[in-house]
Design a protein around this motif. Structure first.
Motif, PDB file in Angstrom:
ATOM      1  N   LYS A   1       0.819  -1.220   0.000  1.00  0.00           N
ATOM      2  CA  LYS A   1       0.000   0.000   0.000  1.00  0.00           C
ATOM      3  C   LYS A   1       0.854   1.273   0.000  1.00  0.00           C
ATOM      4  O   LYS A   1       0.386   2.341  -0.335  1.00  0.00           O
ATOM      5  N   LEU A   2       2.088   1.136   0.434  1.00  0.00           N
ATOM      6  CA  LEU A   2       2.979   2.290   0.526  1.00  0.00           C
ATOM      7  C   LEU A   2       4.317   1.913  -0.105  1.00  0.00           C
ATOM      8  O   LEU A   2       4.881   0.876   0.225  1.00  0.00           O
ATOM      9  N   SER A   3       4.782   2.765  -1.025  1.00  0.00           N
ATOM     10  CA  SER A   3       6.047   2.428  -1.677  1.00  0.00           C
ATOM     11  C   SER A   3       7.165   3.343  -1.191  1.00  0.00           C
ATOM     12  O   SER A   3       7.087   4.565  -1.362  1.00  0.00           O
ATOM     13  N   PRO A   4       8.210   2.778  -0.580  1.00  0.00           N
ATOM     14  CA  PRO A   4       9.355   3.601  -0.209  1.00  0.00           C
ATOM     15  C   PRO A   4      10.074   4.056  -1.478  1.00  0.00           C
ATOM     16  O   PRO A   4      10.286   3.259  -2.384  1.00  0.00           O
ATOM     17  N   VAL A   5      10.396   5.348  -1.540  1.00  0.00           N
ATOM     18  CA  VAL A   5      11.022   5.891  -2.748  1.00  0.00           C
ATOM     19  C   VAL A   5      12.459   6.305  -2.454  1.00  0.00           C
ATOM     20  O   VAL A   5      12.737   6.944  -1.432  1.00  0.00           O
ATOM     21  N   PHE A   6      13.358   5.915  -3.349  1.00  0.00           N
ATOM     22  CA  PHE A   6      14.771   6.271  -3.239  1.00  0.00           C
ATOM     23  C   PHE A   6      15.197   6.993  -4.510  1.00  0.00           C
ATOM     24  O   PHE A   6      14.735   6.648  -5.589  1.00  0.00           O
ATOM     25  N   PHE A   7      16.092   7.939  -4.368  1.00  0.00           N
ATOM     26  CA  PHE A   7      16.620   8.638  -5.545  1.00  0.00           C
ATOM     27  C   PHE A   7      18.082   8.238  -5.733  1.00  0.00           C
ATOM     28  O   PHE A   7      18.796   8.007  -4.750  1.00  0.00           O
ATOM     29  N   GLY A   8      18.514   8.189  -6.985  1.00  0.00           N
ATOM     30  CA  GLY A   8      19.918   7.846  -7.215  1.00  0.00           C
ATOM     31  C   GLY A   8      20.261   7.793  -8.681  1.00  0.00           C
ATOM     32  O   GLY A   8      19.477   8.212  -9.537  1.00  0.00           O
ATOM     33  N   SER A   9      21.438   7.279  -8.949  1.00  0.00           N
ATOM     34  CA  SER A   9      21.876   7.135 -10.327  1.00  0.00           C
ATOM     35  C   SER A   9      22.622   5.812 -10.464  1.00  0.00           C
ATOM     36  O   SER A   9      23.695   5.630  -9.902  1.00  0.00           O
ATOM     37  N   ALA A  10      21.998   4.893 -11.199  1.00  0.00           N
ATOM     38  CA  ALA A  10      22.598   3.567 -11.348  1.00  0.00           C
ATOM     39  C   ALA A  10      23.925   3.672 -12.090  1.00  0.00           C
ATOM     40  O   ALA A  10      24.883   2.969 -11.773  1.00  0.00           O
ATOM     41  N   LEU A  11      23.976   4.587 -13.058  1.00  0.00           N
ATOM     42  CA  LEU A  11      25.170   4.680 -13.889  1.00  0.00           C
ATOM     43  C   LEU A  11      26.379   5.150 -13.085  1.00  0.00           C
ATOM     44  O   LEU A  11      27.467   4.594 -13.199  1.00  0.00           O
ATOM     45  N   THR A  12      26.186   6.154 -12.244  1.00  0.00           N
ATOM     46  CA  THR A  12      27.326   6.691 -11.498  1.00  0.00           C
ATOM     47  C   THR A  12      27.444   6.061 -10.104  1.00  0.00           C
ATOM     48  O   THR A  12      28.279   6.472  -9.318  1.00  0.00           O
ATOM     49  N   ASN A  13      26.593   5.133  -9.781  1.00  0.00           N
ATOM     50  CA  ASN A  13      26.559   4.444  -8.485  1.00  0.00           C
ATOM     51  C   ASN A  13      25.993   5.280  -7.344  1.00  0.00           C
ATOM     52  O   ASN A  13      25.854   4.788  -6.238  1.00  0.00           O
ATOM     53  N   PHE A  14      25.661   6.536  -7.617  1.00  0.00           N
ATOM     54  CA  PHE A  14      25.206   7.382  -6.517  1.00  0.00           C
ATOM     55  C   PHE A  14      23.872   6.888  -5.966  1.00  0.00           C
ATOM     56  O   PHE A  14      22.887   6.799  -6.692  1.00  0.00           O
ATOM     57  N   GLY A  15      23.884   6.570  -4.692  1.00  0.00           N
ATOM     58  CA  GLY A  15      22.637   6.189  -4.033  1.00  0.00           C
ATOM     59  C   GLY A  15      22.230   4.745  -4.242  1.00  0.00           C
ATOM     60  O   GLY A  15      21.200   4.324  -3.736  1.00  0.00           O
ATOM     61  N   VAL A  16      23.050   3.972  -4.965  1.00  0.00           N
ATOM     62  CA  VAL A  16      22.643   2.590  -5.248  1.00  0.00           C
ATOM     63  C   VAL A  16      22.865   1.684  -4.032  1.00  0.00           C
ATOM     64  O   VAL A  16      21.973   0.933  -3.627  1.00  0.00           O
ATOM     65  N   GLU A  17      24.046   1.800  -3.438  1.00  0.00           N
ATOM     66  CA  GLU A  17      24.325   0.925  -2.302  1.00  0.00           C
ATOM     67  C   GLU A  17      23.422   1.248  -1.097  1.00  0.00           C
ATOM     68  O   GLU A  17      22.877   0.326  -0.492  1.00  0.00           O
ATOM     69  N   PRO A  18      23.222   2.559  -0.761  1.00  0.00           N
ATOM     70  CA  PRO A  18      22.281   2.847   0.323  1.00  0.00           C
ATOM     71  C   PRO A  18      20.893   2.278   0.043  1.00  0.00           C
ATOM     72  O   PRO A  18      20.223   1.766   0.926  1.00  0.00           O
TER      73      PRO A  18
END
Ligand code: G4P
Length: 535
Positions: free
Chosen positions: A247-264
């Motif tokens: 019912k609720l989707s956690p949203v994350f922002f990032g950039s797969a290409l530059t790896n930013f925010g992917v590991e968190p």
């Protein structure tokens, strides 16, 4: 805790969905990279036109740059054992996506930050919503000019009808994408570099630390503080239970290409998702931690490797442990058997396995005995997992082999592809098998059928589009009913009597109007929208 329980507990099985090009392959590749399953980026998917097929099996997928079938990969990360199920990015293959979701416990939805919700996102999301599985959103490509993050979240809510909760918040986008603010830790993760092509290096800093202004600029810091206030004021509390019920989707922002925010993202996601979930089998619920092995087949794929002409049945282990040398009971076949050549996919390779646990997906060699939805369990047990529904086809073609000498190959190919669940096949009652009526959910499936018949069975097709859009099963109450003939019924020109390959009779209609017409003029005729476990 026993080793057995530990093994199941550390498993996470999820599907990954996106509109083509949003970055599903790139994100998957980064996951594999962090887990050490591949050594460098580009192994899953190379540069343009050289897609090294890991998640993309077939030539047609390479040509069109879409994935047609779904595939499975396993890798280890920080003590977790992760099974990723890739899904076809095109709506015409929604049925395949649905089946794959049956085998998953949650889904990751990748969205392009510049484009937001796209046509296939909507379709695929709908399929996810049918199962109420937890959906985690990764808003990708923040290293490019992206849309306003508030606007993106609002669009997700309005277009998809799911509440969202931003787990982190982007600081700038494009060249100015400097990091994300982690709302739970109340810290800014400032990305510093991604030179080593693995995880981006990051420093963590409190938003009210004066040093932050130096790092990201005073203006941007001020804006971030304002946005955080707005976010905290506007959104309701984070509720993990609502996440787990889809019912609720956690949203994350990032950039797969530059790896930013992917590991968190990966770390948080793994914490929020559950160990393998139980599955229903009629009145019973089969728990993952039960001692005895059980599994269901959710996908059959032939000729993945043309050289071997093999047919693989993919199954999700629901409970217990699979051991290669032990006998299992195949409920639908009514037979004990040993699963032959059990294997798992690790990045680009298939690997033979000796054991696997609940939550895992294994592929076994299928000599033609399995069907989608089949149950396997320990000898002595007898239950059937709830069936996997099939989508009603909406497009129909009449096909035959141009070369009549190739009738045998033609039939073999068509039947094989139908058994995989990629198409549904019908014939006219009392007719031979020179021609077959094919029903599909999306027209691209016709292209795949034609392509596969040509490349795998050396058959060129003659095709004729049929005007039908609706299908209804004829309900017969007699024990062994005599099959009906067209003359037994009063049918308009745009309706047709056909049979499936189990001998069930059906009617195809070109319009809803003619369904009504037939019901009114054939007293006593009963039609059902769903045959077996259909929608
Ligand atoms: P898909 O599986 O969802 O279809 O998407 P895929 O990962 O193949 O990515 C589609 C394109 O978007 C690729 O570029 C990929 O490099 C790019 N991309 C993915 N993630 C990001 C991101 O975070 N930032 C940016 N800027 N680009 C991203 P392509 O040029 O189509 O292919 P290729 O030449 O890289 O193979």
């Amino acid at each position: 805790m026993s080793r057995y329980e530990e093994e199941i507990k550390r498993r996470r099985t999820f599907a990954i969905i996106s509109h083509p090009d949003a970055g599903k392959t790139t994100l998957t590749e980064k996951f594999l990279l962090y887990g050490g399953a591949i050594a460098q980026a580009g192994q899953v998917k190379g540069k343009k036109n050289t897609r090294a097929a890991t998640s993309d099996w077939m030539e047609i997928e390479k040509q069109r740059g879409i994935s047609v079938t779904s595939s499975v990969m396993q890798f280890q990360y920080e003590g977790y054992c992760i099974n990723i199920l890739d899904t076809p990015g095109h709506q015409d293959f929604s049925e395949d996506t649905y089946r794959t979701l049956m085998a998953a416990d949650s889904a990751v939805m990748v969205i392009d930050g510049a484009k937001g919700v796209e046509a296939q996102t909507r379709k695929l999301f709908k399929v996810c919503a049918m199962r109420d599985i937890p959906i985690f959103t990764f808003i990708n490509k923040m290293d490019r000019e992206a849309r306003d993050p508030f606007e993106l979240c609002e669009e997700l809510e309005q277009e998809l009808g799911i509440e969202t909760y931003a787990m982190n918040w982007p600081i700038g986008c494009g060249k100015e994408f400097q990091g994300v603010y982690d709302r739970q830790a109340r810290k800014v993760i400032h990305f510093t570099s991604n030179t080593n092509a693995r995880a981006a290096t990051a420093t963590q800093i409190e938003p009210d630390d004066p040093a932050l202004a130096e790092l990201i600029g005073a203006g941007r810091r001020e804006r971030l503080v304002e946005e955080i206030e707005l976010l905290d004021g506007a959104s309701s509390d984070f509720d993990l239970e609502r996440v787990r019920h889809g019912k609720l989707s956690p949203v994350f922002f990032g950039s797969a290409l530059t790896n930013f925010g992917v590991e968190p993202f990966l770390e948080e996601f793994l914490k929020m998702t559950t160990s393998p979930l139980p599955r229903r089998a009629g009145d019973e619920v089969i728990d993952s931690f039960e001692d005895e092995f059980s599994a269901f087949v959710f996908k059959i794929q032939a000729n993945m490797n043309k050289a071997h002409r093999d047919r693989i049945a993919f199954m999700r282990i629901v409970s217990g442990k699979f051991e290669a040398d032990k006998e299992v009971y195949h409920i639908q076949g009514g037979k004990k058997l040993r699963l032959s050549r059990p294997q798992q996919l690790m990045a680009a390779e298939r690997e033979m396995i000796e054991e696997a646990y609940a939550g895992d997906i294994i592929g076994v060699f299928d000599p033609g005995i399995f069907a989608i939805g089949d149950t396997l369990c320990a000898p002595g047990r007898k239950f059937c997992f709830d069936p996997i529904p099939t989508f009603a086809p909406e497009h129909f073609e009449r096909i035959r082999s141009i070369d009549t000498m190739k009738r045998k190959q033609f039939l073999k190919g068509v039947e094989q592809i139908a058994q995989e669940g990629a198409i549904q096949i019908f014939k006219t009652p009392y007719s031979g098998m020179e021609e077959v009526i094919v029903g599909v959910v999306g027209t691209l499936q016709f292209d795949v059928l034609e392509y596969r018949l040509r490349s795998e069975y050396n058959v060129e097709l003659h095709k004729e589009t049929l005007p039908f859009e609706f299908l209804r099963w004829i309900v017969r109450e007699e024990e062994e009913p005599v099959p009906l003939k067209e003359e037994d019924l009063l049918l308009p020109n745009d309706a047709k009597l056909v049979e499936d390959y189990k001998g069930n009779q059906l009617l195809l209609f070109a319009s809803r109007w003619s369904i009504q017409w037939v019901l009114e003029r054939n007293k006593g005729l009963k039609l059902a929208e769903f045959g077996g476990a259909k929608f």
